[in-house]
Write a protein that holds these residues in place. Structure first.
Motif, PDB file in Angstrom:
ATOM      1  N   MET A   1      -7.464   0.421  -1.124  1.00  0.00           N
ATOM      2  CA  MET A   1      -6.952   1.433  -2.046  1.00  0.00           C
ATOM      3  C   MET A   1      -6.205   0.833  -3.223  1.00  0.00           C
ATOM      4  SD  MET A   1      -5.720   4.570   0.431  1.00  0.00           S
ATOM      5  CE  MET A   1      -4.742   3.559   1.534  1.00  0.00           C
ATOM      6  N   GLY A   2      -5.730  -0.413  -3.093  1.00  0.00           N
ATOM      7  CA  GLY A   2      -5.086  -1.071  -4.223  1.00  0.00           C
ATOM      8  C   GLY A   2      -3.570  -1.025  -4.150  1.00  0.00           C
ATOM      9  N   PHE A   3      -2.936  -1.609  -5.191  1.00  0.00           N
ATOM     10  CA  PHE A   3      -1.488  -1.805  -5.193  1.00  0.00           C
ATOM     11  C   PHE A   3      -0.700  -0.511  -5.370  1.00  0.00           C
ATOM     12  CE2 PHE A   3      -2.966  -6.072  -6.318  1.00  0.00           C
ATOM     13  CZ  PHE A   3      -2.242  -6.808  -5.399  1.00  0.00           C
ATOM     14  N   LYS A   4      -1.341   0.578  -5.764  1.00  0.00           N
ATOM     15  CA  LYS A   4      -0.604   1.832  -5.930  1.00  0.00           C
ATOM     16  C   LYS A   4       0.066   2.267  -4.634  1.00  0.00           C
ATOM     17  CE  LYS A   4      -2.218   5.348  -8.091  1.00  0.00           C
ATOM     18  NZ  LYS A   4      -3.115   6.443  -8.473  1.00  0.00           N
ATOM     19  N   GLN A   5      -0.559   1.934  -3.500  1.00  0.00           N
ATOM     20  CA  GLN A   5      -0.016   2.375  -2.221  1.00  0.00           C
ATOM     21  C   GLN A   5       1.223   1.605  -1.794  1.00  0.00           C
ATOM     22  OE1 GLN A   5      -0.576   4.891  -0.142  1.00  0.00           O
ATOM     23  NE2 GLN A   5      -1.989   5.767  -1.607  1.00  0.00           N
ATOM     24  N   ILE A   6       1.563   0.509  -2.486  1.00  0.00           N
ATOM     25  CA  ILE A   6       2.781  -0.217  -2.149  1.00  0.00           C
ATOM     26  C   ILE A   6       3.755  -0.204  -3.314  1.00  0.00           C
ATOM     27  CG2 ILE A   6       1.715  -1.721  -0.437  1.00  0.00           C
ATOM     28  CD1 ILE A   6       1.467  -3.879  -2.541  1.00  0.00           C
ATOM     29  N   SER A   7       3.483   0.607  -4.318  1.00  0.00           N
ATOM     30  CA  SER A   7       4.391   0.744  -5.450  1.00  0.00           C
ATOM     31  C   SER A   7       4.938   2.166  -5.447  1.00  0.00           C
ATOM     32  CB  SER A   7       3.659   0.434  -6.758  1.00  0.00           C
ATOM     33  OG  SER A   7       2.613   1.369  -6.980  1.00  0.00           O
ATOM     34  N   GLN A   8       5.529   2.553  -6.570  1.00  0.00           N
ATOM     35  CA  GLN A   8       6.005   3.928  -6.674  1.00  0.00           C
ATOM     36  C   GLN A   8       4.810   4.885  -6.648  1.00  0.00           C
ATOM     37  OE1 GLN A   8       9.108   5.089  -6.786  1.00  0.00           O
ATOM     38  NE2 GLN A   8      10.042   3.069  -6.624  1.00  0.00           N
ATOM     39  N   LEU A   9       4.851   5.890  -5.780  1.00  0.00           N
ATOM     40  CA  LEU A   9       3.713   6.764  -5.564  1.00  0.00           C
ATOM     41  C   LEU A   9       3.879   8.088  -6.278  1.00  0.00           C
ATOM     42  CD1 LEU A   9       3.339   6.295  -1.695  1.00  0.00           C
ATOM     43  CD2 LEU A   9       2.362   4.890  -3.506  1.00  0.00           C
ATOM     44  N   ASN A  10       2.752   8.634  -6.757  1.00  0.00           N
ATOM     45  CA  ASN A  10       2.789  10.018  -7.213  1.00  0.00           C
ATOM     46  C   ASN A  10       2.584  10.917  -5.997  1.00  0.00           C
ATOM     47  OD1 ASN A  10      -0.070  10.374  -6.738  1.00  0.00           O
ATOM     48  ND2 ASN A  10      -0.455   9.303  -8.655  1.00  0.00           N
ATOM     49  N   LEU A  11       2.577  12.225  -6.232  1.00  0.00           N
ATOM     50  CA  LEU A  11       2.533  13.187  -5.121  1.00  0.00           C
ATOM     51  C   LEU A  11       1.287  13.003  -4.266  1.00  0.00           C
ATOM     52  CD1 LEU A  11       3.803  15.627  -3.747  1.00  0.00           C
ATOM     53  CD2 LEU A  11       2.575  17.102  -5.352  1.00  0.00           C
ATOM     54  N   PHE A  12       0.129  12.850  -4.885  1.00  0.00           N
ATOM     55  CA  PHE A  12      -1.119  12.726  -4.124  1.00  0.00           C
ATOM     56  C   PHE A  12      -1.128  11.426  -3.323  1.00  0.00           C
ATOM     57  CE2 PHE A  12      -5.583  11.538  -3.627  1.00  0.00           C
ATOM     58  CZ  PHE A  12      -6.078  12.681  -3.034  1.00  0.00           C
ATOM     59  N   ASP A  13      -0.690  10.323  -3.915  1.00  0.00           N
ATOM     60  CA  ASP A  13      -0.630   9.049  -3.194  1.00  0.00           C
ATOM     61  C   ASP A  13       0.291   9.163  -1.984  1.00  0.00           C
ATOM     62  OD1 ASP A  13      -2.274   7.855  -5.085  1.00  0.00           O
ATOM     63  OD2 ASP A  13      -0.582   7.295  -6.354  1.00  0.00           O
ATOM     64  N   TYR A  14       1.392   9.877  -2.161  1.00  0.00           N
ATOM     65  CA  TYR A  14       2.354  10.046  -1.070  1.00  0.00           C
ATOM     66  C   TYR A  14       1.713  10.802   0.093  1.00  0.00           C
ATOM     67  CZ  TYR A  14       6.469  11.780   1.421  1.00  0.00           C
ATOM     68  OH  TYR A  14       7.384  12.103   2.392  1.00  0.00           O
ATOM     69  N   ILE A  15       0.995  11.870  -0.216  1.00  0.00           N
ATOM     70  CA  ILE A  15       0.341  12.670   0.826  1.00  0.00           C
ATOM     71  C   ILE A  15      -0.668  11.827   1.590  1.00  0.00           C
ATOM     72  CG2 ILE A  15      -1.233  14.610   1.229  1.00  0.00           C
ATOM     73  CD1 ILE A  15       0.134  16.020  -1.139  1.00  0.00           C
ATOM     74  N   VAL A  16      -1.492  11.084   0.857  1.00  0.00           N
ATOM     75  CA  VAL A  16      -2.497  10.239   1.499  1.00  0.00           C
ATOM     76  C   VAL A  16      -1.828   9.168   2.358  1.00  0.00           C
ATOM     77  CG1 VAL A  16      -4.307   8.526   1.073  1.00  0.00           C
ATOM     78  CG2 VAL A  16      -4.268  10.648  -0.240  1.00  0.00           C
ATOM     79  N   GLY A  17      -0.767   8.569   1.832  1.00  0.00           N
ATOM     80  CA  GLY A  17      -0.090   7.498   2.559  1.00  0.00           C
ATOM     81  C   GLY A  17       0.486   7.948   3.882  1.00  0.00           C
ATOM     82  N   ILE A  18       1.214   9.078   3.876  1.00  0.00           N
ATOM     83  CA  ILE A  18       1.826   9.536   5.136  1.00  0.00           C
ATOM     84  C   ILE A  18       0.765  10.055   6.099  1.00  0.00           C
ATOM     85  CG2 ILE A  18       4.042  10.058   4.060  1.00  0.00           C
ATOM     86  CD1 ILE A  18       3.305  13.005   4.104  1.00  0.00           C
TER      87      ILE A  18
END
Length: 240
Positions: A29-46
């Motif tokens: 998924m790339g470095f976005k998942q270990i940086s500051q997340l937007n709302l959609f990234d946060y939902i996917v991550g949790i």
């Protein structure tokens, strides 16, 4: 006892598999998942994290089911990331848009209500960023990843070289050519230097063994700096 050992071993294996799958999917998924997340990234991550945790301790759920679910979430994340680079409207809908919460020293109450942000939280962020007086802020923007960006008014911001008519040379990146006693060949090559040059730099700095170097750097002007291992601690620690 045998049953307990078997269950323990199964949980151990499932936990290791879940960690491996999480690692591979995060890389995908790339470095976005270990940086500051937007709302959609946060939902996917949790969501992926929750599925991985269930994989680890619930033996009734087969491996393929949890791995498939995590893979689907990861694929959706990658697909959305690709589509949002192609469509501004979709990007605005999925990731949101920045919101101005302070303008010319005035707090925009409607913006706070829009993003459901508490006034006390805003003032706390202002103080953390060095603004104890809101009137000193020209503009404050709530970014899509939940962070606040501040622009100070011209008469209170720090003086820059351009303000006093100076044009300092560009600093550029610093290459880390030695890390924990190890020579980084690619970094040394990227700054146009070789091992003979590095050995001379070590000699000039009276360093006999590269293994004693914790960090060695070379800047764009070719200046070498070494930071040695086992530096003695401060006699008086200012933080204790």
């Amino acid at each position: 006892m045998i049953e307990f050992a078997g269950n323990f071993f199964e949980v151990l294996v499932r936990a290791l598999v879940s960690i491996l799958v999480l690692f591979l999917l995060t890389k995908f998924m790339g470095f976005k998942q270990i940086s500051q997340l937007n709302l959609f990234d946060y939902i996917v991550g949790i969501s992926i994290g929750s599925i991985a945790a269930q994989m680890a301790f619930d033996p009734d759920i087969p491996y393929y089911a949890t791995i498939t679910a995590m893979a689907v979430y990861a694929l959706i994340e990658v697909l959305i990331s690709f589509l949002t680079t192609k469509s501004i409207r979709l990007r605005s809908f999925v990731t949101g848009t920045p919101v101005i919460v302070i303008n010319k020293g005035k707090i925009i109450e409607a913006s706070l209500k829009k993003i459901k942000y508490d006034l006390n939280d805003l003032l706390t962020e202002c103080r953390i960023n060095g603004y104890f007086d809101v009137s000193e802020i020209e503009c404050a923007v709530m970014e899509t990843d939940g962070r606040l960006s501040f622009l100070a008014k011209a008469d209170v911001r720090p003086v820059t070289p351009r303000d006093i008519g100076l044009s300092p040379a560009s600093e550029g990146l610093v290459a880390n050519v030695i890390l924990d006693g190890n020579l980084m060949q690619s970094a040394l090559k990227s700054c146009g230097r070789d091992e003979n040059w590095l050995q001379k730099q070590l000699q000039d700095n009276k360093i006999k063994d590269i293994q004693t170097v914790l960090l060695g750097t070379v800047d764009v002007t070719g200046v070498f700096r070494a930071y040695l291992k086992n530096e003695p601690p401060l006699k008086h620690d200012p933080f204790h």
